[in-house]
Write a protein that holds these residues in place. Structure first.
Motif, PDB file in Angstrom:
ATOM      1  N   MET A  59       0.932  -1.093   0.119  1.00 11.98           N
ATOM      2  CA  MET A  59      -0.199   0.192  -0.039  1.00 11.98           C
ATOM      3  C   MET A  59       0.881   1.020   0.102  1.00 11.98           C
ATOM      4  O   MET A  59       1.786   1.223   0.541  1.00 11.98           O
ATOM      5  N   THR A  60       0.471   2.208  -0.984  1.00  5.78           N
ATOM      6  CA  THR A  60       1.208   3.408  -0.752  1.00  5.78           C
ATOM      7  C   THR A  60       0.124   4.466  -1.161  1.00  5.78           C
ATOM      8  O   THR A  60      -1.187   4.264  -1.638  1.00  5.78           O
ATOM      9  N   GLY A  61       0.619   5.939  -1.386  1.00  5.49           N
ATOM     10  CA  GLY A  61      -0.224   7.106  -1.877  1.00  5.49           C
ATOM     11  C   GLY A  61      -0.470   7.654  -0.200  1.00  5.49           C
ATOM     12  O   GLY A  61      -0.623   7.001   0.715  1.00  5.49           O
ATOM     13  N   GLY A  62      -0.847   8.842  -0.366  1.00  7.32           N
ATOM     14  CA  GLY A  62      -1.133   9.604   0.797  1.00  7.32           C
ATOM     15  C   GLY A  62      -2.246   9.215   1.682  1.00  7.32           C
ATOM     16  O   GLY A  62      -2.202   9.163   2.893  1.00  7.32           O
ATOM     17  N   SER A  63      -3.300   8.600   0.965  1.00  8.45           N
ATOM     18  CA  SER A  63      -4.256   8.295   1.410  1.00  8.45           C
ATOM     19  C   SER A  63      -4.273   6.705   1.902  1.00  8.45           C
ATOM     20  O   SER A  63      -5.344   6.320   2.565  1.00  8.45           O
ATOM     21  N   ALA A  64      -3.294   6.146   1.514  1.00  6.59           N
ATOM     22  CA  ALA A  64      -3.135   4.971   2.144  1.00  6.59           C
ATOM     23  C   ALA A  64      -2.826   4.792   3.634  1.00  6.59           C
ATOM     24  O   ALA A  64      -2.800   4.061   4.546  1.00  6.59           O
ATOM     25  N   GLN A  65      -2.449   6.172   4.337  1.00  5.96           N
ATOM     26  CA  GLN A  65      -2.370   6.195   5.730  1.00  5.96           C
ATOM     27  C   GLN A  65      -3.497   6.146   6.395  1.00  5.96           C
ATOM     28  O   GLN A  65      -3.587   5.718   7.536  1.00  5.96           O
ATOM     29  N   SER A  66      -4.791   6.021   5.798  1.00  2.00           N
ATOM     30  CA  SER A  66      -5.980   5.972   6.449  1.00  2.00           C
ATOM     31  C   SER A  66      -6.257   4.530   7.205  1.00  2.00           C
ATOM     32  O   SER A  66      -6.460   3.612   6.222  1.00  2.00           O
ATOM     33  N   PRO A  67      -6.438   4.658   8.597  1.00  2.00           N
ATOM     34  CA  PRO A  67      -6.785   3.247   9.148  1.00  2.00           C
ATOM     35  C   PRO A  67      -7.914   2.674   8.584  1.00  2.00           C
ATOM     36  O   PRO A  67      -8.452   1.576   8.606  1.00  2.00           O
ATOM     37  N   VAL A  68      -8.964   3.503   8.173  1.00  3.22           N
ATOM     38  CA  VAL A  68     -10.275   3.051   7.568  1.00  3.22           C
ATOM     39  C   VAL A  68     -10.205   2.354   6.496  1.00  3.22           C
ATOM     40  O   VAL A  68     -10.890   1.176   6.477  1.00  3.22           O
ATOM     41  N   LEU A  69      -9.338   2.983   5.648  1.00  4.24           N
ATOM     42  CA  LEU A  69      -9.075   2.112   4.120  1.00  4.24           C
ATOM     43  C   LEU A  69      -8.341   0.912   4.529  1.00  4.24           C
ATOM     44  O   LEU A  69      -8.600   0.018   3.893  1.00  4.24           O
ATOM     45  N   CYS A  70      -7.334   0.895   5.279  1.00  2.00           N
ATOM     46  CA  CYS A  70      -6.617  -0.215   5.314  1.00  2.00           C
ATOM     47  C   CYS A  70      -7.165  -1.352   6.323  1.00  2.00           C
ATOM     48  O   CYS A  70      -7.133  -2.516   5.632  1.00  2.00           O
ATOM     49  N   GLN A  71      -8.191  -1.231   7.109  1.00  2.00           N
ATOM     50  CA  GLN A  71      -9.076  -2.026   7.492  1.00  2.00           C
ATOM     51  C   GLN A  71      -9.827  -2.654   6.857  1.00  2.00           C
ATOM     52  O   GLN A  71     -10.040  -3.702   6.728  1.00  2.00           O
ATOM     53  N   ALA A  72     -10.550  -1.728   5.764  1.00  3.85           N
ATOM     54  CA  ALA A  72     -11.444  -2.414   4.779  1.00  3.85           C
ATOM     55  C   ALA A  72     -10.816  -3.233   3.811  1.00  3.85           C
ATOM     56  O   ALA A  72     -11.435  -4.203   3.332  1.00  3.85           O
ATOM     57  N   ILE A  73      -9.454  -2.964   3.546  1.00  2.00           N
ATOM     58  CA  ILE A  73      -8.748  -4.079   2.512  1.00  2.00           C
ATOM     59  C   ILE A  73      -8.631  -5.198   3.366  1.00  2.00           C
ATOM     60  O   ILE A  73      -8.418  -6.110   2.618  1.00  2.00           O
ATOM     61  N   GLU A  74      -8.006  -5.107   4.479  1.00  4.05           N
ATOM     62  CA  GLU A  74      -7.705  -6.248   5.380  1.00  4.05           C
ATOM     63  C   GLU A  74      -9.108  -7.235   5.267  1.00  4.05           C
ATOM     64  O   GLU A  74      -8.971  -8.474   5.348  1.00  4.05           O
ATOM     65  N   GLN A  75     -10.268  -6.540   5.405  1.00  2.00           N
ATOM     66  CA  GLN A  75     -11.466  -7.511   5.554  1.00  2.00           C
ATOM     67  C   GLN A  75     -11.687  -7.813   4.191  1.00  2.00           C
ATOM     68  O   GLN A  75     -12.194  -9.075   4.242  1.00  2.00           O
ATOM     69  N   GLN A  76     -11.408  -7.535   3.104  1.00  2.00           N
ATOM     70  CA  GLN A  76     -11.479  -8.046   2.018  1.00  2.00           C
ATOM     71  C   GLN A  76     -10.644  -9.077   1.401  1.00  2.00           C
ATOM     72  O   GLN A  76     -11.014  -9.898   0.765  1.00  2.00           O
ATOM     73  N   LEU A  77      -9.304  -9.011   1.992  1.00  2.00           N
ATOM     74  CA  LEU A  77      -8.204  -9.945   1.684  1.00  2.00           C
ATOM     75  C   LEU A  77      -7.654 -10.329   2.904  1.00  2.00           C
ATOM     76  O   LEU A  77      -6.563  -9.962   3.225  1.00  2.00           O
ATOM     77  N   PRO A  78      -8.490 -11.197   3.702  1.00  2.00           N
ATOM     78  CA  PRO A  78      -7.875 -11.462   5.068  1.00  2.00           C
ATOM     79  C   PRO A  78      -6.805 -12.222   4.741  1.00  2.00           C
ATOM     80  O   PRO A  78      -6.436 -13.215   4.062  1.00  2.00           O
TER      81      PRO A  78
END
Length: 450
Positions: free
Chosen positions: A405-424
């Motif tokens: 993950m990269t990019g300024g908005s990749a710092q968002s814990p909300v987005l990181c958590q959503a991706i973790e849920q999609q690809l556990p």
């Protein structure tokens, strides 16, 4: 000499290869990133600045017409343009926030490059904007290096404008190429931004992997499923290693816009009603904050829209709120509102609550936002981002070994958590959120121009 050039929606960065590693160059003070912003006395000043002070001529007949009209307009207004009148980056934002009425301010012109329905004049104007920003960055880099830069690899998203297809991408690339050539670059190549980020990650790999690169920038979210590692490193043809791409114009700016819409615009009358009980037209509250939409901004700030806003105020059950919206129109506060929402988004990644303060002419408007409210407000753009993650994996037909993950908005814990849920159960690796793309572009430039 070559550089990697990340002409980003939120920030720009460039780098050179130094002792076998990409090194980012300071572009604004000691910062290696410069916000993608420009501020000028008038809209017409940009074209004149390029010609008069940088000796950069228009690229075609349409550009020449714009230049003549711009010079005539500035003379009529008594504006004698000096080089210091055009400012970039944080200095541009500071000048705009100081007095929004008296300047022309642009943020993230990259967001508009692939927009459908642009006329020749609009395309030529965006070319001028991009050229001015690129020329400023190139000049700053050359001053530090004491060397002329002739070659560059410029990053580009998978899709510049939503799913506008090849025509949108061709239009955007054409603008970037013309702007870069006018700024002084001779040889120009492009590379997908998530692929570039992957190249930087690959440099540290000891064994081959299948990696899903998720690049969430200010304007776009781009995903690439890539085979990478020692077996692929340094190859000029990576076609066989690129398994899938997905991308759309949805990024950090959209998170800010939706947060502004859902949590701020009610205080400007969005959820209020007219005396007759009819709801307010949503477009009057969306358009001022849709800072990445040319037509929305044009419609809201059109002269005839002021009459429409005054009619809404006269018919409103809560006219004092509509007065605030009219102030947004008169003071050109759309960018400022989105900026306040962005500050809230950043704060709420760590804190449970944040108090937004909006300085209006006769009051300080305060809006308390909780983290839960922020998460709810950004659900629509967040869902689009997750769909792009799913699409890349589905197209590739294989599960990744890691997610980079990269990019300024990749710092968002909300987005990181959503991706973790999609690809556990798939490890998420973090890179330099702002610098990975620039570094990878520079590595690719070394391959292209060696």
């Amino acid at each position: 000499m070559f550089i990697g050039f990340d002409y980003g929606t939120s920030n720009c960065a460039v780098a050179i290869m130094d002792q076998g590693k990409p090194t980012l160059l300071p572009l604004e003070g000691h910062s290696t990133y410069i916000p993608s912003t420009l501020c000028a006395p008038t809209r017409e000043s940009v074209s004149e600045h390029l010609f008069r002070h940088l000796n950069i001529a228009p690229s075609d007949v349409v550009g020449e017409q714009i230049l003549r009209r711009s010079i005539a307009y500035n003379r009529e207004e008594g504006i004698e343009l000096v080089p210091e009148d055009i400012v970039f980056g944080q200095a541009a934002l500071d000048l705009y926030l100081k007095d929004p009425r008296d300047v022309y301010y642009v943020k993230s012109p990259k967001s508009f490059l692939g927009a459908s329905g642009l006329h020749e004049v609009q395309i030529s104007f965006f070319e001028d904007l991009v050229c001015a920003m690129m020329a400023n960055i190139k000049h700053t880099a050359e001053q530090q290096l004491q060397h002329t830069i002739t070659d560059t690899v410029i990053g580009r998203p998978i899709n510049f404008h939503g799913r506008g297809g090849d025509l949108a991408n061709q239009q955007a690339e054409a603008i970037l190429i013309k702007a870069a050539k006018r700024a002084g670059f001779r040889h120009i190549e492009f590379q997908f931004e998530p692929v570039a980020a992957g190249l930087e990650y690959e440099a540290a790999l000891a064994q081959d992997q299948t990696v899903l690169v998720v690049d969430i920038g200010g304007g776009t979210t781009d995903c690439s499923l890539i085979k990478m590692g020692p077996s692929y490193r340094g190859k000029t043809d990576r076609a066989d290693s690129l398994l899938a791409h997905s991308g759309q114009r949805v990024g950090g700016n959209d998170l800010d816009i939706y947060l502004a819409l859902k949590k701020l615009m009610d205080h400007f009358g969005m959820s209020s009603q007219m005396v007759s009980g009819i709801k307010m037209p949503i477009s009057q509250f969306w358009n001022p904050i849709a800072i990445n939409n040319v037509e929305a901004q044009k419609d809201f700030y059109a002269k005839q829209n002021l009459a429409a806003l005054n009619r809404l105020r006269q018919d409103a059950q809560e006219p004092e709120k509509l007065l605030r919206l009219i102030e947004v129109y008169n003071e050109t506060l759309g960018y400022s509102l989105v900026r306040r929402a962005e500050e809230a988004k950043i704060a709420l990644s760590k804190d449970d609550n944040y108090l937004v303060r909006i300085a209006l002419l006769n009051e300080i408007l305060e809006v308390d936002i909780s983290r839960a409210q922020m998460v709810d407000a950004i659900e629509s753009p967040k869902s689009k981002m997750i769909e792009l993650v799913k699409e890349a994996v589905s197209q590739g037909g294989v599960q990744p070994d890691a997610i980079f993950m990269t990019g300024g908005s990749a710092q968002s814990p909300v987005l990181c958590q959503a991706i973790e849920q999609q690809l556990p159960n798939i490890p998420i690796v973090r890179g330099n959120d702002f610098g990975s793309v620039t570094a990878g572009l520079t590595r690719w430039a070394e391959i292209c121009f060696k």
